[in-house]
Motif scaffolding. Sequence first.
Motif, PDB file in Angstrom:
ATOM      1  N   SER A 140       0.756  -1.276  -0.165  1.00  0.00           N
ATOM      2  CA  SER A 140       0.221  -0.052   0.021  1.00  0.00           C
ATOM      3  C   SER A 140       0.799   1.298  -0.181  1.00  0.00           C
ATOM      4  N   ASN A 141       1.975   1.171   0.759  1.00  0.00           N
ATOM      5  CA  ASN A 141       2.852   2.392   0.801  1.00  0.00           C
ATOM      6  C   ASN A 141       3.492   2.430  -0.542  1.00  0.00           C
ATOM      7  N   GLU A 143       2.405   1.578  -3.508  1.00  0.00           N
ATOM      8  CA  GLU A 143       1.108   2.009  -4.469  1.00  0.00           C
ATOM      9  C   GLU A 143       1.125   3.454  -4.230  1.00  0.00           C
ATOM     10  N   HIS A 144       1.031   4.079  -2.960  1.00  0.00           N
ATOM     11  CA  HIS A 144       0.784   5.622  -2.695  1.00  0.00           C
ATOM     12  C   HIS A 144       1.908   6.126  -3.351  1.00  0.00           C
ATOM     13  N   ARG A 145       2.937   5.743  -3.141  1.00  0.00           N
ATOM     14  CA  ARG A 145       4.313   6.414  -3.595  1.00  0.00           C
ATOM     15  C   ARG A 145       4.249   6.629  -5.100  1.00  0.00           C
ATOM     16  N   GLU A 147       1.632   6.572  -6.913  1.00  0.00           N
ATOM     17  CA  GLU A 147       0.433   7.273  -7.340  1.00  0.00           C
ATOM     18  C   GLU A 147       0.976   8.965  -7.272  1.00  0.00           C
ATOM     19  N   THR A 148       1.733   9.000  -6.433  1.00  0.00           N
ATOM     20  CA  THR A 148       2.212  10.609  -6.253  1.00  0.00           C
ATOM     21  C   THR A 148       3.539  11.102  -6.688  1.00  0.00           C
TER      22      THR A 148
END
Length: 157
Positions: A140-141, A143-145, A147-148
């Motif tokens: 999840s971490n 994936e977030h990275r 995305e941003t």
Amino acid sequence: MTERTAEAQALTEIMLAVFRINGRLLEGGDRLVAPLDLTSARWQVLGAIALAGEPRTVPQVGEAMGMTRQGAQKQVNKLEEDGFLECRPNPRHKRSPFYALTDKGASAYRAVDTLYSAWANVLADGLQMEQLESALALLSNVEHRLETDTHVKGSAP
């Protein structure tokens, strides 16, 4: 050429494992749902709509399942043609209709969920909850990275 840090190399190994696992998940999913006249991609689309609990647009389906809009559209078209989905008007956006499960689609999704639960139980047997939670948090971490990260969105480093 920039040297990779030890962390970057470990992350690279994880990414390669995720690519391999994705391929195996798609192969296994295709075998699992084939008797229901589905593929993994079609299952993903049914799932996006079923899990939302309400009709979804193609872009919403794509976003929910990490698919391109074009990929989601292709599967939506096939599912609609085969009677798993029905198109409904979207009063807010005339060119982006909603898609809902038909009775056939809802029945197929329930059948898939039963098959998947048995498969997931077998795959999870012997795995530790702490490790699973840690893996989910890490992925999840990342994936977030992704995305941003502006480098991933098209500009070179």
